[in-house]
Design an enzyme around this catalytic site. Structure first.
Site, mmCIF file in Angstrom:
data_model
loop_
_atom_site.group_PDB
_atom_site.id
_atom_site.type_symbol
_atom_site.label_atom_id
_atom_site.label_comp_id
_atom_site.label_asym_id
_atom_site.label_seq_id
_atom_site.Cartn_x
_atom_site.Cartn_y
_atom_site.Cartn_z
ATOM 1 C CE1 TYR A 1 -3.614 2.504 0.836
ATOM 2 C CE2 TYR A 1 -2.167 3.485 2.180
ATOM 3 C CZ TYR A 1 -3.260 3.587 1.432
ATOM 4 O OH TYR A 1 -3.893 4.637 1.771
ATOM 5 C CE LYS B 1 -3.240 5.224 -1.488
ATOM 6 N NZ LYS B 1 -4.218 5.518 -2.474
#
Length: 135
Positions: free
Chosen positions: A39, A43
């Site tokens: 994750y 990002k």
């Protein structure tokens, strides 16, 4: 792919524009106590993608920036709190304001990024995290 499609139309019409990509504070910090490297890497990738798109599309008058929220209480996060109740207690202590954010707290920043008020801003990341990353 969405940014490409939008930019293509902006270039075709020749009037420039602004693209705001939603990233996360997790693109610049590791989240204490969480195993979320995929994750966080995704990002961070969005933040770097926006910088590169800003450099490519700037000559066409297209600005590209990212908005990086801190922890937001959403339905998904509420479900996470049911599974990990300690996070409801711990996460607010990890920022300088001692609270979690709500989705509506990002409206002004989003409007700013797409409006002429940010006409000299491109390739930037606007991190709004209650001071989480300032420590």
């Amino acid at each position: 792919m969405t940014a490409q499609a939008v930019a293509k139309e902006m270039i075709r019409h020749g009037r420039g524009g602004s693209i705001a990509i939603i990233a996360s504070m997790s693109g610049t910090v590791a989240n204490r106590g969480l195993i979320c490297s995929a994750y966080n890497a995704s990002k961070a990738g969005l933040i770097q993608l926006a910088r590169n798109l800003a450099s490519e599309w700037g000559p066409h008058g297209i600005r590209v920036n990212t908005l990086s929220p801190g922890y937001i209480v959403t339905a998904m996060v509420e479900a996470l709190f049911e599974q990990y109740p300690e996070r409801r207690r711990d996460w607010p202590t990890q920022n300088m304001l001692g609270k979690l954010s709500k989705p509506e707290e990002y409206r002004g920043a989003a409007v700013f990024l797409i409006s002429d008020a940010s006409s000299f801003m491109t390739g930037s990341d606007m991190r709004i995290d209650g001071g989480h990353a300032a420590w």
